[in-house]
Design a protein around this motif. Structure first.
Motif, short mmCIF file in Angstrom:
data_model
loop_
_atom_site.label_atom_id
_atom_site.label_comp_id
_atom_site.label_asym_id
_atom_site.label_seq_id
_atom_site.Cartn_x
_atom_site.Cartn_y
_atom_site.Cartn_z
N VAL A 38 3.57 19.64 -3.52
CA VAL A 38 2.75 20.78 -3.13
C VAL A 38 1.87 21.11 -4.33
N VAL A 39 0.56 20.97 -4.13
CA VAL A 39 -0.39 21.16 -5.21
C VAL A 39 -1.08 22.52 -5.03
N THR A 40 -1.04 23.33 -6.07
CA THR A 40 -1.73 24.62 -6.06
C THR A 40 -3.02 24.48 -6.87
N HIS A 78 -2.76 34.39 -4.16
CA HIS A 78 -3.75 35.03 -5.04
C HIS A 78 -5.08 34.28 -5.00
N GLY A 79 -5.50 33.91 -3.79
CA GLY A 79 -6.77 33.23 -3.63
C GLY A 79 -6.75 31.76 -4.00
N ARG A 80 -5.57 31.23 -4.24
CA ARG A 80 -5.45 29.81 -4.61
C ARG A 80 -4.89 29.00 -3.44
N PRO A 81 -5.64 28.02 -2.97
CA PRO A 81 -5.14 27.19 -1.86
C PRO A 81 -3.98 26.30 -2.31
N ARG A 82 -3.15 25.95 -1.33
CA ARG A 82 -2.05 25.02 -1.58
C ARG A 82 -2.14 23.88 -0.57
N PRO A 102 0.82 -1.21 0.00
CA PRO A 102 0.00 0.00 0.00
C PRO A 102 0.86 1.26 0.00
N CYS A 103 0.38 2.28 -0.69
CA CYS A 103 1.02 3.60 -0.67
C CYS A 103 -0.01 4.58 -0.11
N LEU A 104 0.33 5.20 1.03
CA LEU A 104 -0.60 6.07 1.74
C LEU A 104 -0.24 7.54 1.53
N LEU A 105 -1.25 8.35 1.29
CA LEU A 105 -1.08 9.78 1.08
C LEU A 105 -1.67 10.56 2.25
N THR A 106 -0.93 11.53 2.74
CA THR A 106 -1.40 12.41 3.81
C THR A 106 -1.39 13.84 3.29
N THR A 107 -2.45 14.59 3.56
CA THR A 107 -2.55 15.96 3.07
C THR A 107 -2.45 16.96 4.22
N THR A 108 -1.82 18.10 3.92
CA THR A 108 -1.68 19.20 4.88
C THR A 108 -1.97 20.50 4.17
N ARG A 109 -2.93 21.25 4.64
CA ARG A 109 -3.26 22.55 4.04
C ARG A 109 -2.16 23.54 4.38
N LEU A 110 -1.66 24.24 3.39
CA LEU A 110 -0.60 25.23 3.57
C LEU A 110 -1.18 26.63 3.47
N GLY A 111 -0.54 27.54 4.15
CA GLY A 111 -0.98 28.93 4.08
C GLY A 111 0.22 29.85 3.99
N PRO A 112 0.03 31.09 3.59
CA PRO A 112 -1.24 31.65 3.13
C PRO A 112 -1.52 31.25 1.68
#
Length: 313
Positions: A304-306, A284-288, A271-281
């Motif tokens: 890091v996904v924009t 230009h209104g686009r979450p990362r 298995p390959c497990l993915l963990t997500t973490t919201r980055l800030g700020p």
């Protein structure tokens, strides 16, 4: 009774060149090869022309817009063509990504009723050839549509002769054997959470944690697994990162940029497990969102996904 002799029309040199280009992109199904032209400017700079269909079976999840990974797949195909055609990388070398940073504009992804012509300017800023035949490369790619900027990418990648690659991969070197170790695909995350209409196009399975997912492997998917692989392809990993980032947000959003380090090969047999973490700020209104992937308790890649808010209505 007279006999009619049918003589096959000769294949033009232009058709042979196009076929040759399509064969270089690493797709068994040549209809998935997007390259239609190539220009050698010098050893380190080339132009690759690709044609996006009005709608792609996988990379057009929304009738109004392609996925940004159609641009990334075009980058992948452009590099495969340019390194073989202009840098004398043998066609039996195995290519692998080590780092990818890409970004595409929203306008470039809008669908039209006709195919879209995309031109990629490929510049290799570093080419290091090793004594035993391996090559390490850094490429910068800029795409344009009708003369307008569409997106760009920086890719660090390597190529290895078969013998060296097989030593690196050890017991996983046999692609058919490794491919056969993939278990049946697990349950899919609800397609609407990741911007898909069908479970077959979902590459995540849920876990008992809201910010954790498992990569869902369906080796019968004809686009993602066009032929047997000895490891999970980079395009699948990017799709998984994009879907995980999208699923982690409270509102629909579309991945546009990926800043990704590929640390290790991701195998089929664990298995390959993915963990997500919201980055800030936000930019230009686009979450990362940072996506970290682990297999056998070791990090195998991170991205890091924009994203941009999804269009509504």
């Amino acid at each position: 009774m007279s006999r009619t002799t049918v003589v096959a029309a000769p294949i033009s040199s232009q058709s042979r060149t196009l076929l040759r280009l399509k064969e270089l992109v690493g797709k068994k199904d040549l209809s998935e090869a997007l390259v239609v032209d190539y220009q050698h400017l010098c050893e380190t700079e080339q132009t690759v022309t690709l044609e996006w269909p009005g709608a792609h079976a996988f990379y057009t999840p929304d009738p109004q817009a392609h996925s940004s990974l159609l641009f990334t797949e075009s980058v992948r195909q452009s590099l495969a063509v340019s390194c073989h055609m202009s840098l004398d990388i043998p066609t039996d070398h195995r290519l692998g990504w080590e780092y990818l940073c890409s970004d595409v504009t929203v306008d470039a992804l809008r669908t039209t009723t006709r195919p879209t012509t995309v031109r990629m300017r490929v510049v290799h800023s570093a080419v290091k050839r090793r004594r035993l035949g391996s090559v390490q490369l850094v490429a910068h790619i800029e795409g344009s549509i009708d003369g307008r900027y569409a997106g760009s990418a920086e890719v660090h990648y390597s190529t290895h002769p078969g013998a060296i690659y097989n030593r690196l991969r050890g017991s996983y070197a046999d692609a058919r054997a490794a491919f056969g170790q993939a278990p049946p695909p697990g349950p899919a995350v609800a397609p609407e959470r990741v911007g898909r209409d069908h479970a077959r196009d979902v590459v995540l399975s849920p876990t008992d944690s809201p910010d954790r997912w498992q990569i869902r492997v369906d080796t019968g998917h004809s686009v993602l697994y066009d032929h047997p692989h000895d490891h999970i392809p980079g395009m699948v990993l990017l799709e998984a990162a994009g879907q995980a980032a999208r699923a982690s947000l409270p509102r629909p959003a579309v991945p546009l940029g990926f800043d990704t380090a590929f640390d290790r090969y991701v195998e089929f047999d664990a298995p390959c497990l993915l963990t997500t973490t919201r980055l800030g700020p936000e930019l230009h209104g686009r979450p990362r969102v940072r996506v970290d992937a682990h297999q056998r308790e070791r990090r195998v890649f991170s991205s890091v996904v924009t994203l941009a808010p999804a269009a509504t209505g």
